[in-house]
Structure formats: structure tokens, C-alpha cells
Design a protein around this motif. Structure first.
Motif, PDB file in Angstrom:
ATOM      1  N   ASP A   1       0.844  -1.191   0.000  1.00  0.00           N
ATOM      2  CA  ASP A   1       0.000   0.000   0.000  1.00  0.00           C
ATOM      3  C   ASP A   1       0.881   1.244   0.000  1.00  0.00           C
TER       4      ASP A   1
ATOM      5  N   ALA B   1      -0.590  -3.706   2.917  1.00  0.00           N
ATOM      6  CA  ALA B   1      -1.869  -3.657   2.197  1.00  0.00           C
ATOM      7  C   ALA B   1      -3.005  -3.441   3.187  1.00  0.00           C
TER       8      ALA B   1
ATOM      9  N   TRP C   1      -8.383  -1.185  -2.346  1.00  0.00           N
ATOM     10  CA  TRP C   1      -8.041  -2.567  -2.676  1.00  0.00           C
ATOM     11  C   TRP C   1      -9.197  -3.327  -3.305  1.00  0.00           C
TER      12      TRP C   1
ATOM     13  N   SER D   1      -0.469  -7.537   5.585  1.00  0.00           N
ATOM     14  CA  SER D   1      -0.887  -7.522   4.183  1.00  0.00           C
ATOM     15  C   SER D   1      -1.661  -8.790   3.837  1.00  0.00           C
TER      16      SER D   1
ATOM     17  N   LEU E   1      -5.516  -8.819   2.471  1.00  0.00           N
ATOM     18  CA  LEU E   1      -5.821  -9.345   1.144  1.00  0.00           C
ATOM     19  C   LEU E   1      -6.819 -10.498   1.231  1.00  0.00           C
TER      20      LEU E   1
ATOM     21  N   ARG F   1     -10.318  -9.107   1.714  1.00  0.00           N
ATOM     22  CA  ARG F   1     -10.900  -8.446   0.556  1.00  0.00           C
ATOM     23  C   ARG F   1     -11.196  -9.408  -0.581  1.00  0.00           C
TER      24      ARG F   1
END
Length: 352
Positions: free
Chosen positions: A222, A239, A246, A336, A340, A343
Motif C-alpha cells: 500500500d 496492504a 483494494w 498484508s 488481502l 478483501r
């Protein structure tokens, strides 16, 4: 899309996770990662010992991890900075690269990482970027890089290997697309690192859409954009902790089954890099610059200033504070990974 791995860099016999590639893979597996990108195979395996490489392959198979490899840089104007590749080729940088390509092809590691330039932290902005070398122009570097890819092309096609050139801090997505189109998407693709796009004055989502058809590897982290006395600085964040949307970014690649997600971590620094959109010299070096994308980046910097002033975001001093290298590196990876995974469950492909 959905498998998540991590990028690891081996230097001086080890990386921040472990001393050996096998130990690094085991550590990543314990942290919850499903794959590994060994950034440069020649640094992880300095003599390209086939027994060591075979043992690494067996271990990653046992762990159920996917493997990606990197093979060094392809810009002839900076190959002198990588003498180990020339040594592997017994005096020929080209032969050293061909040797690594064949090694990857035999083992089915066909999506390989590469880049065109590097960053020299001891030099002042903008000369810290290879784009601004004074001994040779950037167009000349791109021309030489293209010629070198052409020399590698027969080996790449024979082995079924593709060079995935990173959206590194010296090159733009426009230039990468032209390299892919010039040589063919069968041997040239893109390793997409969203955090580097702003350094070249590109906004993340527009840049992602430009290269999306050619992306086969990723380096994910990020960003926070912040105003400084020198211009606008980009700082790296795990992230989910920065300013990238994202859900939208992953949506660009959601329909792609052949794109694996790889986290590139940092530790002890936020890797500040400066862009200078108000400087005539800097702007002249970016012929594809888009005013709307520059505006988007300046808005992010203004938004960060407002959040810092309100006490709900880090200020410039905090972003520039160095901490524990190894501890922050692991935290960067694990934060991160968690973001991830969260998401990926909700993301849907974006319409063209």
C-alpha cells in the motif's frame, strides 16, 4: 485469482526470513502464505547448484506452495552493477541470463520476474532513479533493453518462459505496454507493483487498467502520499493500511485465474521516494504524464495532511521514523496477508 504468496530477496547468503530458500519457504508457510517468489535465483543459489534447487523444489511441492523466480535486470546500461550474472555466464551477461531462463523452464517456473532499473538511495532526487542517469538518456536505455530482450527471445520461446517486467520506480506503465507490444505477450509480461506507479506520476487504478491484460505476477503493498519540501513523497504501507482502494484494484484482476498475488514487504523504513510534478525538468522526463492522474495523487497528499492534522493518520515525521527491520518486515507481510484475504472474499470483477 486468489493464491497469495510473498516475495523474498536473498542477499549475502540469506533473507530477512531465513538463511536458506528452503527455510524461507517453511517460514512463509507457517505464516499462512501459499507461495514464494525468490526475487533473484542467482542470489538465492549463487552457483545455481542443481541439487540445492531440486531440494528447494521438492520442499515447496511438499508444502503445497507455488514458486516464482526472478532472474535479474535486463537493462544493459546497469548490468555492470550485477557482476554475478556475468560470472554465471563465464564472462557473458547474456549467457548468464540464458542459463537462468533454461533452469526455470526445466522446472516449470515459467513466469519470471525482472526489471529495467534500480534505485540508488545515496543519490539525490531525481538522480537516484536510473531514469535520470546522466551518462545515457532514458530513451537510449529503453532501446538497449528492447535489443537485449530480442537477444533473449529465442531462449524464452524455446523454454516457454515469460519475462514479467516490474512496474518499477524508473519505468511507466505506458513504456511497459510498448515493450510487451514490441516483443509479444508470449515472452514479455508485467509484474504489477501498485506502490511504484505514483513515483512516476501515475495513479494506481488507471495504471492497473493499462497493464492488466499483460500482468502475470504482482508485488503488492500500500501507499501513503504526503507533501514534503521537495515535492510529494510516496511511503510504503502494508496492504490495507494506506490509501489504495483494494476492492477496486483487486477487481481489475478478479477474473484472471493466472494472476497470483505476491506481497513485497519492507522493514525498518517506509522507503520514501519523491515525485516532483511541479518541476519542469521532472515533467519533461515523463512524456506520457496525465494531468488528471497527477491531480489524483496531489489530492491523496492533501487528504493525508488533513488526516495528520486531525490526529487520525501518521504525520511526516512518523512516516520517516525507522524501526525494527526484521520485526516490521514480518508484520508488514502478515498484515498484508490478512487484509488481502479479507478483501478477496468480497471482490468482484470490474467491467471493462
Amino acid at each position: 485469482m486468489g493464491r497469495i504468496g510473498a516475495d523474498v530477496k536473498f542477499r549475502d547468503g540469506g533473507c530477512r526470513l531465513a538463511e536458506t530458500p528452503i527455510m524461507a519457504a517453511e517460514t512463509l508457510a507457517r505464516l499462512g502464505f501459499g507461495g514464494i517468489l525468490v526475487r533473484t535465483i542467482d542470489e538465492a543459489f549463487p552457483t545455481l547448484d542443481e541439487g540445492d534447487i531440486e531440494a528447494f523444489g521438492r520442499m515447496t511441492d511438499t508444502l503445497g506452495m507455488f514458486v516464482r523466480m526472478g532472474i535479474g535486470k535486463i537493462n544493459p546500461y546497469m548490468t555492470a552493477e550485477l557482476p554475478r550474472v556475468r560470472i554465471l555466464g563465464e564472462g557473458s551477461y547474456l549467457a548468464g541470463m540464458q542459463r537462468m531462463i533454461r533452469l526455470c523452464g526445466v522446472r516449470g517456473w515459467t513466469e519470471v520476474w525482472t526489471a529495467v532499473g534500480g534505485f540508488k538511495p545515496d543519490l539525490a532526487t531525481p538522480f537516484c532513479f536510473d531514469r535520470f542517469r546522466t551518462d545515457v538518456t532514458w530513451p537510449q536505455q529503453l532501446e538497449a533493453t528492447s535489443a537485449f530482450i530480442e537477444k533473449l527471445a529465442p531462449t524464452l520461446r524455446a523454454e516457454g518462459v515469460r519475462l514479467n517486467i516490474e512496474t518499477h520506480e524508473e519505468i511507466t506503465t505506458h513504456e511497459l505496454v510498448r515493450l510487451v507490444e514490441d516483443h509479444g505477450s508470449d515472452i514479455v509480461g508485467v509484474c504489477f507493483d501498485p506502490a511504484n506507479l505514483p513515483v512516476r506520476g501515475e495513479a494506481v487504478l488507471p495504471g492497473a487498467r493499462r497493464v492488466a491484460p499483460f500482468v502475470h505476477l504482482t508485488h503488492l503493498r500500500d501507499i501513503i502520499m504526503a507533501r514534503t519540501d521537495a515535492g510529494i513523497s510516496r511511503f510504503l504501507m502494508p496492504a490495507g493500511d494506506g490509501q489504495i482502494d483494494w476492492d477496486a484494484l483487486l477487481g481489475v484482476f478478479a477474473a484472471r485465474e493466472d494472476v497470483d498475488l505476491l506481497v513485497e514487504g519492507v522493514g525498518g523504513t517506509r522507503a520514501e521516494m519523491i515525485l516532483q510534478p511541479d518541476d519542469d525538468f521532472w515533467r519533461a522526463a515523463h512524456p506520457d504524464l496525465d494531468a488528471d492522474e497527477i491531480s489524483e495523487l496531489t489530492e491523496l497528499a492533501d487528504r493525508q495532511a488533513e488526516r495528520a492534522a486531525a490526529g487520525i493518520g501518521p504525520d511526516l515525521a512518523a512516516l520517516r521514523t525507522n524501526g525494527d527491520v526484521d520485526g516490521e518486515y514480518r508484520e508488514f507481510l502478515t498484515r498484508s496477508l490478512a487484509a488481502l484475504k479479507l478483501r478477496l472474499h468480497a471482490v468482484t470483477p470490474l467491467a471493462d
